[in-house]
Design a protein around this motif. Structure first.
Motif, PDB file in Angstrom:
ATOM      1  N   GLU A  41       0.831  -1.204   0.000  1.00 57.63           N
ATOM      2  CA  GLU A  41       0.000   0.000   0.000  1.00 57.63           C
ATOM      3  C   GLU A  41       0.865   1.253   0.000  1.00 57.63           C
ATOM      4  O   GLU A  41       0.561   2.228  -0.688  1.00 57.63           O
ATOM      5  N   ALA A  42       1.971   1.229   0.746  1.00 61.31           N
ATOM      6  CA  ALA A  42       2.894   2.368   0.769  1.00 61.31           C
ATOM      7  C   ALA A  42       3.523   2.563  -0.610  1.00 61.31           C
ATOM      8  O   ALA A  42       3.652   3.700  -1.084  1.00 61.31           O
ATOM      9  N   VAL A  43       3.891   1.479  -1.274  1.00 60.93           N
ATOM     10  CA  VAL A  43       4.455   1.578  -2.627  1.00 60.93           C
ATOM     11  C   VAL A  43       3.422   2.174  -3.577  1.00 60.93           C
ATOM     12  O   VAL A  43       3.740   3.035  -4.406  1.00 60.93           O
ATOM     13  N   ALA A  44       2.174   1.749  -3.453  1.00 61.07           N
ATOM     14  CA  ALA A  44       1.121   2.283  -4.319  1.00 61.07           C
ATOM     15  C   ALA A  44       0.887   3.771  -4.054  1.00 61.07           C
ATOM     16  O   ALA A  44       0.705   4.558  -4.992  1.00 61.07           O
ATOM     17  N   LEU A  45       0.897   4.170  -2.787  1.00 56.89           N
ATOM     18  CA  LEU A  45       0.658   5.577  -2.460  1.00 56.89           C
ATOM     19  C   LEU A  45       1.848   6.457  -2.827  1.00 56.89           C
ATOM     20  O   LEU A  45       1.661   7.600  -3.257  1.00 56.89           O
ATOM     21  N   PHE A  46       3.066   5.952  -2.653  1.00 55.99           N
ATOM     22  CA  PHE A  46       4.246   6.728  -3.054  1.00 55.99           C
ATOM     23  C   PHE A  46       4.387   6.779  -4.571  1.00 55.99           C
ATOM     24  O   PHE A  46       5.117   7.604  -5.099  1.00 55.99           O
ATOM     25  N   GLY A  47       3.686   5.914  -5.281  1.00 57.99           N
ATOM     26  CA  GLY A  47       3.748   5.900  -6.728  1.00 57.99           C
ATOM     27  C   GLY A  47       2.735   6.808  -7.401  1.00 57.99           C
ATOM     28  O   GLY A  47       2.728   6.929  -8.622  1.00 57.99           O
ATOM     29  N   THR A  48       1.895   7.470  -6.624  1.00 60.12           N
ATOM     30  CA  THR A  48       0.932   8.401  -7.222  1.00 60.12           C
ATOM     31  C   THR A  48       1.672   9.630  -7.747  1.00 60.12           C
ATOM     32  O   THR A  48       2.742   9.977  -7.232  1.00 60.12           O
ATOM     33  N   PRO A  49       1.143  10.304  -8.740  1.00 60.82           N
ATOM     34  CA  PRO A  49       1.840  11.464  -9.312  1.00 60.82           C
ATOM     35  C   PRO A  49       2.147  12.571  -8.302  1.00 60.82           C
ATOM     36  O   PRO A  49       3.238  13.133  -8.319  1.00 60.82           O
ATOM     37  N   ILE A  50       1.216  12.866  -7.414  1.00 60.96           N
ATOM     38  CA  ILE A  50       1.467  13.936  -6.442  1.00 60.96           C
ATOM     39  C   ILE A  50       2.576  13.540  -5.473  1.00 60.96           C
ATOM     40  O   ILE A  50       3.389  14.370  -5.082  1.00 60.96           O
ATOM     41  N   ARG A  94     -12.918   4.495  -1.840  1.00 55.99           N
ATOM     42  CA  ARG A  94     -11.727   4.042  -1.105  1.00 55.99           C
ATOM     43  C   ARG A  94     -12.121   3.329   0.191  1.00 55.99           C
ATOM     44  O   ARG A  94     -11.540   2.312   0.541  1.00 55.99           O
ATOM     45  N   THR A  95     -13.121   3.846   0.873  1.00 57.81           N
ATOM     46  CA  THR A  95     -13.596   3.215   2.102  1.00 57.81           C
ATOM     47  C   THR A  95     -14.195   1.840   1.815  1.00 57.81           C
ATOM     48  O   THR A  95     -13.942   0.879   2.546  1.00 57.81           O
ATOM     49  N   ALA A  96     -14.977   1.752   0.751  1.00 58.71           N
ATOM     50  CA  ALA A  96     -15.563   0.463   0.371  1.00 58.71           C
ATOM     51  C   ALA A  96     -14.475  -0.522  -0.053  1.00 58.71           C
ATOM     52  O   ALA A  96     -14.552  -1.718   0.259  1.00 58.71           O
ATOM     53  N   ALA A  97     -13.458  -0.039  -0.748  1.00 56.49           N
ATOM     54  CA  ALA A  97     -12.364  -0.924  -1.165  1.00 56.49           C
ATOM     55  C   ALA A  97     -11.568  -1.418   0.036  1.00 56.49           C
ATOM     56  O   ALA A  97     -11.122  -2.565   0.054  1.00 56.49           O
ATOM     57  N   ALA A  98     -11.394  -0.568   1.038  1.00 55.54           N
ATOM     58  CA  ALA A  98     -10.706  -1.002   2.253  1.00 55.54           C
ATOM     59  C   ALA A  98     -11.523  -2.066   2.982  1.00 55.54           C
ATOM     60  O   ALA A  98     -10.968  -3.015   3.541  1.00 55.54           O
ATOM     61  N   ILE A 103      -7.312  -2.676  -0.293  1.00 53.67           N
ATOM     62  CA  ILE A 103      -6.478  -1.544   0.117  1.00 53.67           C
ATOM     63  C   ILE A 103      -5.950  -1.852   1.511  1.00 53.67           C
ATOM     64  O   ILE A 103      -6.710  -2.223   2.399  1.00 53.67           O
ATOM     65  N   GLY A 104      -4.642  -1.686   1.681  1.00 56.03           N
ATOM     66  CA  GLY A 104      -4.017  -1.971   2.966  1.00 56.03           C
ATOM     67  C   GLY A 104      -3.940  -0.737   3.855  1.00 56.03           C
ATOM     68  O   GLY A 104      -4.445   0.333   3.521  1.00 56.03           O
ATOM     69  N   SER A 105      -3.276  -0.903   4.952  1.00 55.61           N
ATOM     70  CA  SER A 105      -3.110   0.181   5.912  1.00 55.61           C
ATOM     71  C   SER A 105      -2.110   1.213   5.391  1.00 55.61           C
ATOM     72  O   SER A 105      -1.043   0.853   4.889  1.00 55.61           O
ATOM     73  N   PRO A 106      -2.404   2.513   5.531  1.00 57.11           N
ATOM     74  CA  PRO A 106      -1.483   3.550   5.055  1.00 57.11           C
ATOM     75  C   PRO A 106      -0.433   3.952   6.090  1.00 57.11           C
ATOM     76  O   PRO A 106       0.180   5.004   5.970  1.00 57.11           O
ATOM     77  N   VAL A 107      -0.198   3.130   7.094  1.00 60.07           N
ATOM     78  CA  VAL A 107       0.713   3.489   8.179  1.00 60.07           C
ATOM     79  C   VAL A 107       2.139   3.723   7.671  1.00 60.07           C
ATOM     80  O   VAL A 107       2.790   4.705   8.049  1.00 60.07           O
ATOM     81  N   LEU A 108       2.650   2.859   6.813  1.00 63.73           N
ATOM     82  CA  LEU A 108       4.011   3.039   6.304  1.00 63.73           C
ATOM     83  C   LEU A 108       4.128   4.265   5.416  1.00 63.73           C
ATOM     84  O   LEU A 108       5.166   4.934   5.403  1.00 63.73           O
TER      85      LEU A 108
END
Length: 135
Positions: A41-50, A94-98, A103-108
């Motif tokens: 999940e951290a890799v996916a979030l760090f891979g977003t354009p922003i 996003r809430t429904a997907a979690a 979707i995993g935890s965004p802690v990392l």
């Protein structure tokens, strides 16, 4: 009373209108049904354009030692982490997907953004040797 209230809130949420598995098809099209770890999940979030723009901005701020830039980059990381964790910019998808498990935890991600902010503030706050009087 609590379960009734929780049921009403879930029934009125925008994500509740999605069919089973539809949220994961929107958020993670190639999801195979397995568990999503905090690392992936951290890799996916760090891979977003922003996130990629903020990573490049963080390195540029450290390179040019801009304290105002460091404050602005940290504001950007803080805003992004808050939006990803506390708010749902997708309107409930996003809430429904979690809830479905794709979707995993965004802690990392939050930890990594915090470390980048602290490193940016630390390395831009140190004065150069040439800036000291008598050097």
């Amino acid at each position: 009373m609590g379960s009734l209230r929780r049921g009403l809130i879930l029934a009125l949420a925008p994500g509740a209108a999605l069919a089973e598995g539809e949220a994961c098809a929107l958020i993670r099209p190639g999801w195979d049904g397995g568990d999503v770890s905090a690392f992936s999940e951290a890799v996916a979030l760090f891979g977003t354009p922003i996130s990629l723009v903020l990573i490049l901005a963080s390195f540029a701020v450290i390179r040019f030692k801009s304290q105002l830039g460091a404050a602005l980059v940290c504001l950007g990381w803080s805003t992004l982490a808050a939006v990803m964790v506390f708010f749902d910019p997708t309107g409930g998808v996003r809430t429904a997907a979690a809830a479905e498990g794709c979707i995993g935890s965004p802690v990392l991600f939050v930890t990594g953004a915090t470390v980048l902010c602290l490193a940016t503030l630390y390395f831009t706050g140190l004065p150069d040797k040439s800036d000291e009087p008598g050097a």
